[in-house]
Motif scaffolding. Structure first.
Motif, PDB file in Angstrom:
ATOM      1  N   GLY A 181       0.802  -1.218   0.000  1.00 29.46           N
ATOM      2  CA  GLY A 181       0.000   0.000   0.000  1.00 29.46           C
ATOM      3  C   GLY A 181       0.835   1.269   0.000  1.00 29.46           C
ATOM      4  O   GLY A 181       2.054   1.249   0.209  1.00 29.46           O
ATOM      5  N   ASN A 182       0.164   2.400  -0.215  1.00 30.50           N
ATOM      6  CA  ASN A 182       0.844   3.695  -0.112  1.00 30.50           C
ATOM      7  C   ASN A 182       1.069   4.033   1.354  1.00 30.50           C
ATOM      8  O   ASN A 182       0.723   3.258   2.249  1.00 30.50           O
ATOM      9  CB  ASN A 182       0.039   4.783  -0.826  1.00 30.50           C
ATOM     10  N   ASP A 183       1.638   5.186   1.625  1.00 33.56           N
ATOM     11  CA  ASP A 183       1.995   5.540   2.997  1.00 33.56           C
ATOM     12  C   ASP A 183       0.778   5.576   3.913  1.00 33.56           C
ATOM     13  O   ASP A 183       0.832   5.104   5.057  1.00 33.56           O
ATOM     14  CB  ASP A 183       2.702   6.901   3.030  1.00 33.56           C
ATOM     15  N   ALA A 184      -0.318   6.157   3.439  1.00 32.89           N
ATOM     16  CA  ALA A 184      -1.527   6.249   4.260  1.00 32.89           C
ATOM     17  C   ALA A 184      -2.053   4.859   4.586  1.00 32.89           C
ATOM     18  O   ALA A 184      -2.468   4.584   5.721  1.00 32.89           O
ATOM     19  CB  ALA A 184      -2.592   7.077   3.547  1.00 32.89           C
ATOM     20  N   ASN A 185      -2.039   3.964   3.598  1.00 39.08           N
ATOM     21  CA  ASN A 185      -2.503   2.602   3.826  1.00 39.08           C
ATOM     22  C   ASN A 185      -1.569   1.865   4.775  1.00 39.08           C
ATOM     23  O   ASN A 185      -2.018   1.102   5.641  1.00 39.08           O
ATOM     24  CB  ASN A 185      -2.603   1.847   2.500  1.00 39.08           C
ATOM     25  N   PHE A 186      -0.276   2.088   4.622  1.00 41.88           N
ATOM     26  CA  PHE A 186       0.698   1.458   5.517  1.00 41.88           C
ATOM     27  C   PHE A 186       0.424   1.838   6.970  1.00 41.88           C
ATOM     28  O   PHE A 186       0.402   0.995   7.863  1.00 41.88           O
ATOM     29  CB  PHE A 186       2.115   1.867   5.111  1.00 41.88           C
ATOM     30  N   VAL A 187       0.187   3.115   7.207  1.00 38.60           N
ATOM     31  CA  VAL A 187      -0.069   3.583   8.571  1.00 38.60           C
ATOM     32  C   VAL A 187      -1.388   3.023   9.110  1.00 38.60           C
ATOM     33  O   VAL A 187      -1.466   2.576  10.265  1.00 38.60           O
ATOM     34  CB  VAL A 187      -0.076   5.126   8.614  1.00 38.60           C
ATOM     35  N   SER A 188      -2.422   3.021   8.293  1.00 37.36           N
ATOM     36  CA  SER A 188      -3.727   2.537   8.765  1.00 37.36           C
ATOM     37  C   SER A 188      -3.684   1.030   9.032  1.00 37.36           C
ATOM     38  O   SER A 188      -4.254   0.561  10.030  1.00 37.36           O
ATOM     39  CB  SER A 188      -4.821   2.862   7.751  1.00 37.36           C
ATOM     40  N   GLN A 189      -3.024   0.257   8.190  1.00 37.57           N
ATOM     41  CA  GLN A 189      -2.915  -1.181   8.425  1.00 37.57           C
ATOM     42  C   GLN A 189      -2.071  -1.461   9.665  1.00 37.57           C
ATOM     43  O   GLN A 189      -2.369  -2.366  10.452  1.00 37.57           O
ATOM     44  CB  GLN A 189      -2.288  -1.874   7.213  1.00 37.57           C
ATOM     45  N   ALA A 190      -1.029  -0.671   9.854  1.00 40.19           N
ATOM     46  CA  ALA A 190      -0.200  -0.838  11.041  1.00 40.19           C
ATOM     47  C   ALA A 190      -1.003  -0.561  12.307  1.00 40.19           C
ATOM     48  O   ALA A 190      -0.824  -1.235  13.334  1.00 40.19           O
ATOM     49  CB  ALA A 190       1.007   0.101  10.962  1.00 40.19           C
ATOM     50  N   ARG A 191      -1.924   0.402  12.237  1.00 41.80           N
ATOM     51  CA  ARG A 191      -2.744   0.721  13.407  1.00 41.80           C
ATOM     52  C   ARG A 191      -3.658  -0.461  13.756  1.00 41.80           C
ATOM     53  O   ARG A 191      -3.858  -0.795  14.929  1.00 41.80           O
ATOM     54  CB  ARG A 191      -3.560   1.985  13.141  1.00 41.80           C
ATOM     55  N   VAL A 192      -4.199  -1.108  12.729  1.00 40.20           N
ATOM     56  CA  VAL A 192      -5.026  -2.297  12.967  1.00 40.20           C
ATOM     57  C   VAL A 192      -4.182  -3.406  13.602  1.00 40.20           C
ATOM     58  O   VAL A 192      -4.608  -4.073  14.539  1.00 40.20           O
ATOM     59  CB  VAL A 192      -5.660  -2.787  11.654  1.00 40.20           C
ATOM     60  N   LEU A 193      -2.968  -3.581  13.109  1.00 39.31           N
ATOM     61  CA  LEU A 193      -2.083  -4.612  13.653  1.00 39.31           C
ATOM     62  C   LEU A 193      -1.701  -4.308  15.104  1.00 39.31           C
ATOM     63  O   LEU A 193      -1.596  -5.219  15.934  1.00 39.31           O
ATOM     64  CB  LEU A 193      -0.827  -4.732  12.793  1.00 39.31           C
ATOM     65  N   ALA A 194      -1.485  -3.046  15.420  1.00 37.60           N
ATOM     66  CA  ALA A 194      -1.161  -2.680  16.801  1.00 37.60           C
ATOM     67  C   ALA A 194      -2.318  -3.026  17.734  1.00 37.60           C
ATOM     68  O   ALA A 194      -2.114  -3.519  18.852  1.00 37.60           O
ATOM     69  CB  ALA A 194      -0.834  -1.186  16.878  1.00 37.60           C
TER      70      ALA A 194
END
Length: 356
Positions: A82-95
């Motif tokens: 994903g792009n940067d925004a998607n990377f951050v949002s997916q990481a938040r779900v993983l956290a």
């Protein structure tokens, strides 16, 4: 694992608090944007990660058992692409997933960092989840923004005194992944685990909530199957190698000895380097890695499936310095009778096949 060409790209950092007073999972904070890593920070990150997961480290390969749409595996693959925004949002779900997995485990306040980049000459993508527990006396620093995140990065992840950390490392092994109905394929990826609770000879204490509840992986099934494959395929190669019988027996005994050792990994390259002459070493590596698909890196060892085959060969030595060597399970089928003239009558089942 060989992380010599590890390239660190994007990173995002979260704070994982302990369970809340009502015993519900802590709610991750932070991670609103990418954490900017300068060249010095990337060098520090790379040094620590290579020390934990690279060659001669205690990291181990684990098998992916959960590849459902909401699993760590699928979310991490989407974050990679994903792009940067998607990377951050997916990481938040993983956290949030990690906070849920460790709920009711009475764990300390911790930091969680996701790192995405490439590795190997083929620039294969990876995503790493690195969790570090805050050490006693290390208070959360006030402030916000990139400077605060970078200070945490140095204090928590990069100091040599920090030992309480865990790493889940997902790497893609193909340039163009297969995606069916939006789902990535586990066989095109590999996952490695590092846990400070593990040692070079003991892996059972690795935190189950982290590698299973969070990463969706298993340690035993993968390790046992890999070890069995290593043993059986190596044995097949040795027996068909055309080497003299004594050399074949020496290699078979070396194989059993290595699997009985206290090392917690098996490695095609290490076995070949330690026990094989150059003229056969390359053929063995080609057979194991090229033909049989065995990993070219060290993998976790678990001899449960081959334990009965690893017993030491039994040896009978006669006064004439002639000796008889046999697998332990076949020794009982051999009969010996001492004769008055000082000789021994030996009865062995079967007919002689080779004489060298």
């Amino acid at each position: 694992m060989d992380l010599q060409q590890l390239v660190i790209g994007r990173a995002v950092l979260f704070d994982i608090p302990p369970d809340q007073p009502d015993k519900s999972a802590g709610v991750p904070t932070g991670g609103q944007a990418l954490t900017t890593l300068g060249s010095s920070a990337k060098l520090m990150v790379g040094r620590r990660l290579t020390g934990a997961l690279g060659k001669n480290a205690n990291g181990m390969e684990v098998s992916i058992v959960d590849s459902a749409p909401a699993s760590f595996f699928q979310l991490a693959c989407n974050a990679i692409d994903g792009n940067d925004a998607n990377f951050v949002s997916q990481a938040r779900v993983l956290a949030t997933m990690l906070a849920g997995a460790q709920n009711n485990k009475h764990l300390a306040h911790s930091k969680l960092m996701f790192i995405q980049g490439t590795v190997t000459a083929g620039q294969l993508p990876y995503l790493m989840a690195v969790k570090a527990e805050l050490q006693d006396g290390l208070a959360d620093r006030p402030g916000a923004g990139a400077s605060s995140s970078l200070q945490h990065l140095k204090d928590i992840f990069m100091t040599d005194s920090q030992r309480l950390f865990k790493i889940g490392y997902l790497q893609r092994n193909v340039a163009n992944p297969t995606i069916n109905a939006g789902q990535y394929q586990p066989h095109e990826h590999v996952v490695h685990l590092f846990d400070h609770l593990m040692t070079s000879t003991e892996t059972r204490h690795a935190a189950f909530y982290f590698y299973n509840g969070f990463l969706g992986c298993n340690t035993a099934s993968s390790a046992r199957a890999r070890t069995r494959d290593f043993y059986e395929n190596t044995l097949t190669f040795i027996k068909s190698s055309g080497l003299p019988e004594n050399d074949r027996l020496d290699l078979i005994e070396a194989l059993r000895t290595d699997l009985r050792s206290t090392s917690n990994v098996v490695s095609v390259i290490d076995f070949a380097t330690s026990h094989m002459a150059p003229q056969i070493k390359q053929a063995y590596e080609t057979f194991m890695i090229g033909q049989k698909g065995f990993p070219n890196h060290a993998v976790q060892k678990d001899v449960e499936y081959v334990a009965a085959k690893l017993k030491r060969r039994r040896k009978i030595t006669f006064s004439s310095k002639i000796f008889l060597s046999s697998p332990p399970e076949l020794m009982s089928s051999i009969t010996l009778a001492a004769n008055p003239d000082g000789s021994t009558t030996l009865t062995v089942p079967g007919l002689m096949e080779t004489r060298e």
